[in-house]
Design a protein around this motif. Sequence first.
Motif, PDB file in Angstrom:
ATOM      1  N   CYS A 183       0.688  -1.057  -0.235  1.00 38.04           N
ATOM      2  CA  CYS A 183      -0.284   0.074  -0.390  1.00 38.04           C
ATOM      3  C   CYS A 183       0.845   1.420   0.008  1.00 38.04           C
ATOM      4  N   GLN A 184       1.713   1.422   1.306  1.00 33.97           N
ATOM      5  CA  GLN A 184       2.519   2.979   0.786  1.00 33.97           C
ATOM      6  C   GLN A 184       3.986   2.832  -0.114  1.00 33.97           C
ATOM      7  N   ARG A 185       4.070   1.422  -1.218  1.00 38.16           N
ATOM      8  CA  ARG A 185       5.242   1.891  -1.892  1.00 38.16           C
ATOM      9  C   ARG A 185       3.808   2.566  -3.182  1.00 38.16           C
ATOM     10  N   ARG A 186       2.495   2.050  -3.466  1.00 41.65           N
ATOM     11  CA  ARG A 186       1.188   2.492  -4.066  1.00 41.65           C
ATOM     12  C   ARG A 186       1.945   4.214  -4.262  1.00 41.65           C
ATOM     13  N   ILE A 187       1.502   4.698  -2.486  1.00 44.35           N
ATOM     14  CA  ILE A 187       0.973   5.996  -2.830  1.00 44.35           C
ATOM     15  C   ILE A 187       2.568   6.861  -2.823  1.00 44.35           C
ATOM     16  N   GLY A 188       3.626   6.132  -2.148  1.00 46.92           N
ATOM     17  CA  GLY A 188       4.146   7.031  -1.290  1.00 46.92           C
ATOM     18  C   GLY A 188       4.298   8.146   0.198  1.00 46.92           C
ATOM     19  N   THR A 189       3.555   7.205   0.935  1.00 45.55           N
ATOM     20  CA  THR A 189       3.785   7.530   2.123  1.00 45.55           C
ATOM     21  C   THR A 189       3.012   6.585   3.265  1.00 45.55           C
ATOM     22  N   GLN A 190       3.660   6.761   4.753  1.00 48.10           N
ATOM     23  CA  GLN A 190       3.694   6.129   5.630  1.00 48.10           C
ATOM     24  C   GLN A 190       2.197   6.698   6.317  1.00 48.10           C
ATOM     25  N   ARG A 191       1.688   7.145   5.522  1.00 50.36           N
ATOM     26  CA  ARG A 191       0.450   7.244   6.467  1.00 50.36           C
ATOM     27  C   ARG A 191      -0.702   6.801   6.722  1.00 50.36           C
ATOM     28  N   ILE A 192      -1.001   5.986   5.278  1.00 53.62           N
ATOM     29  CA  ILE A 192      -2.157   5.082   5.220  1.00 53.62           C
ATOM     30  C   ILE A 192      -1.817   3.589   4.819  1.00 53.62           C
ATOM     31  N   ARG A 193      -3.066   2.726   6.011  1.00 53.77           N
ATOM     32  CA  ARG A 193      -2.627   1.761   5.960  1.00 53.77           C
ATOM     33  C   ARG A 193      -2.817   0.823   4.762  1.00 53.77           C
ATOM     34  N   ARG A 194      -4.063   1.296   4.397  1.00 51.14           N
ATOM     35  CA  ARG A 194      -4.981   0.115   3.518  1.00 51.14           C
ATOM     36  C   ARG A 194      -5.681   1.169   2.072  1.00 51.14           C
ATOM     37  N   THR A 195      -5.572   1.056   0.629  1.00 55.77           N
ATOM     38  CA  THR A 195      -5.844   1.461   0.230  1.00 55.77           C
ATOM     39  C   THR A 195      -6.411   0.779  -0.597  1.00 55.77           C
ATOM     40  N   LEU A 196      -7.357   0.433  -1.601  1.00 59.33           N
ATOM     41  CA  LEU A 196      -8.415   0.207  -2.746  1.00 59.33           C
ATOM     42  C   LEU A 196      -8.518   0.528  -3.823  1.00 59.33           C
ATOM     43  N   LEU A 197      -7.469  -0.170  -4.825  1.00 59.27           N
ATOM     44  CA  LEU A 197      -7.406  -0.303  -6.276  1.00 59.27           C
ATOM     45  C   LEU A 197      -8.040  -0.272  -7.007  1.00 59.27           C
ATOM     46  N   ASP A 198      -8.726   0.231  -7.742  1.00 57.01           N
ATOM     47  CA  ASP A 198      -9.946  -0.089  -8.838  1.00 57.01           C
ATOM     48  C   ASP A 198      -8.961  -0.240 -10.019  1.00 57.01           C
ATOM     49  N   ARG A 199      -8.936  -1.020 -10.656  1.00 58.90           N
ATOM     50  CA  ARG A 199      -7.694  -1.657 -12.034  1.00 58.90           C
ATOM     51  C   ARG A 199      -8.716  -1.794 -13.016  1.00 58.90           C
ATOM     52  N   ARG A 200      -9.978  -0.949 -12.857  1.00 58.08           N
ATOM     53  CA  ARG A 200     -11.016  -0.260 -14.071  1.00 58.08           C
ATOM     54  C   ARG A 200     -10.582   1.003 -14.136  1.00 58.08           C
ATOM     55  N   ALA A 201     -10.158   1.960 -13.627  1.00 59.09           N
ATOM     56  CA  ALA A 201      -9.794   3.554 -13.844  1.00 59.09           C
ATOM     57  C   ALA A 201      -9.047   3.487 -14.335  1.00 59.09           C
ATOM     58  N   GLY A 202      -8.601   5.134 -14.340  1.00 61.34           N
ATOM     59  CA  GLY A 202      -7.356   5.760 -15.077  1.00 61.34           C
ATOM     60  C   GLY A 202      -6.720   7.482 -14.403  1.00 61.34           C
ATOM     61  N   THR A 203      -6.726   8.154 -15.087  1.00 64.95           N
ATOM     62  CA  THR A 203      -6.341   9.458 -14.902  1.00 64.95           C
ATOM     63  C   THR A 203      -6.782   9.885 -16.712  1.00 64.95           C
ATOM     64  N   LEU A 204      -5.951  11.224 -16.976  1.00 67.92           N
ATOM     65  CA  LEU A 204      -6.295  11.813 -18.080  1.00 67.92           C
ATOM     66  C   LEU A 204      -6.333  13.210 -18.002  1.00 67.92           C
ATOM     67  N   ASN A 205      -5.474  14.055 -18.932  1.00 64.66           N
ATOM     68  CA  ASN A 205      -6.198  15.760 -18.617  1.00 64.66           C
ATOM     69  C   ASN A 205      -6.948  16.029 -18.827  1.00 64.66           C
ATOM     70  N   PRO A 206      -8.210  16.878 -18.155  1.00 64.83           N
ATOM     71  CA  PRO A 206      -9.551  16.712 -19.014  1.00 64.83           C
ATOM     72  C   PRO A 206      -9.603  17.572 -19.592  1.00 64.83           C
ATOM     73  N   THR A 207      -9.337  18.573 -19.306  1.00 62.85           N
ATOM     74  CA  THR A 207      -9.556  19.780 -20.669  1.00 62.85           C
ATOM     75  C   THR A 207      -8.578  19.238 -22.054  1.00 62.85           C
ATOM     76  N   ALA A 208      -7.628  18.423 -22.144  1.00 63.00           N
ATOM     77  CA  ALA A 208      -7.315  17.397 -23.880  1.00 63.00           C
ATOM     78  C   ALA A 208      -8.162  16.865 -23.641  1.00 63.00           C
ATOM     79  N   TYR A 209      -8.153  15.846 -23.152  1.00 64.06           N
ATOM     80  CA  TYR A 209      -9.584  14.815 -23.396  1.00 64.06           C
ATOM     81  C   TYR A 209     -10.899  15.810 -24.193  1.00 64.06           C
ATOM     82  N   THR A 210     -11.534  16.643 -23.184  1.00 58.02           N
ATOM     83  CA  THR A 210     -12.632  17.410 -24.232  1.00 58.02           C
ATOM     84  C   THR A 210     -12.386  17.833 -24.923  1.00 58.02           C
ATOM     85  N   ARG A 211     -11.174  18.865 -25.224  1.00 63.02           N
ATOM     86  CA  ARG A 211     -10.820  19.475 -26.574  1.00 63.02           C
ATOM     87  C   ARG A 211     -11.305  18.031 -27.597  1.00 63.02           C
ATOM     88  N   GLY A 212     -10.174  16.844 -27.321  1.00 63.15           N
ATOM     89  CA  GLY A 212     -10.057  15.622 -28.336  1.00 63.15           C
ATOM     90  C   GLY A 212     -11.372  15.103 -28.341  1.00 63.15           C
TER      91      GLY A 212
END
Length: 426
Positions: free
Chosen positions: A159-188
């Motif tokens: 968990c901590q390796r994926r985030i880069g913090t010692q503050r979080i002990r548990r995280t939920l990874l959803d592999r369906r998802a992702g990120t993008l630049n929303p302005t670029a997506y809308t212009r596209g």
Amino acid sequence: MKSTCIWTASSPEAPLDAPRLEGQAEADVVVIGGGITGLSTAIHLAETGVSVALLEAGEIPSGGSGRSVGLVNAGMWIPPDDILEALGPENGERANSVLGQAPAEVFALIDRYAIDCQDTRTGTLHLAHNARGEQELERRYQQFSQRGAPVELLEGEDCQRRIGTQRIRRTLLDRRAGTLNPTAYTRGLARAARQAGAHLYTHSPAEGIERVGESWRVDTPAGCVRAPQLVIATNAYTEGHWNQVRDVFFRGHFYQVASPPLPDDIAGDILPERQGAWDTRMVLSSMRRDAEGRLILGSLGCGDTKPETFLRCWADRIQRHYFPQLGQVDWECTWTGQVGFTPDHTLRLFEPAPGILAAAGYNGRGITTGTVVGKGFARYLTQGDDSSLPLPVRRAPPLRAKPLWSKAYESGFTLYHAGQCLRIVA
């Protein structure tokens, strides 16, 4: 800090050069709103040979479609069982299914039209900020897993390796998802809509609609356009007394701050796979890094009404809590977008009048929801089939005490952030 949306400043997709509507025009369908919902509707209609005229009040994008965090999330804001409770078993599972596949619809459009929006497809991370948050993630994990979603509950070192913090002990990874630049997506999407044959008009705000025979006439400052069918895709940026969409949601805000690009020798351990993340706080904090390495933090509330010292103090507090290894960060810019909220956190798809379709209340899930709603609207208009929409098209009663909802949310967000700055809230 500059008051600048970093997505606009860093978009690899160029702005669309679209004319203002002047004089009279006709189409099979008029779309009001040049955000993700309107553009997805225009693309999927034009691909089938339907004549489309799209009206946008400003540039594309000028609203929330280009100002969000840029998370390509599956589902709604609330977990699957809560959706069933809000919508009933049949409609709830329908919404879970359609919106669970929504990230794939976004990525398919990106691939089909070669949209350069710096997208990642490594999932998103939901962070448990305390023991109660850990229980909430366990609940969500069980509900998603029962429906076959590719989610993982990560703990400890992984968990901590994926985030880069010692503050979080548990995280939920959803592999369906992702990120993008929303302005670029809308212009596209705008480029894709034009490529498919849609007519796009910018700086052409709709000032009113009128039924004329078998068609709807939409008036703008310099012209008008007539069509037998009309889609209103204005959501949180709905204006005008004539626009009934404004009656079914209340407006909220989400602000963000961005650092300068951070070199990997300083920040390379923070979200190293470029997942977007948000925590389980009562008033969430979002965090991600963009393609140039900036750290971008965000939260609910209107940054435009807060002093720069308040925003800096909040950003410093969150950054030092999660990522103290960065030391002092000189925040580069800040911006705010508007969000369409509903009391039950579910969207509204409805027909204000015969021949008119409308959508509102995405509750912060506009990238994926807007994409699939636009595709579903196109199918409904051409085939009379609403099965690809997250919900059936139905009546949407007006929201009672709407101004009170907006004021209560904004006041609550501000008090919570003030508590964070004063270290009253952890």
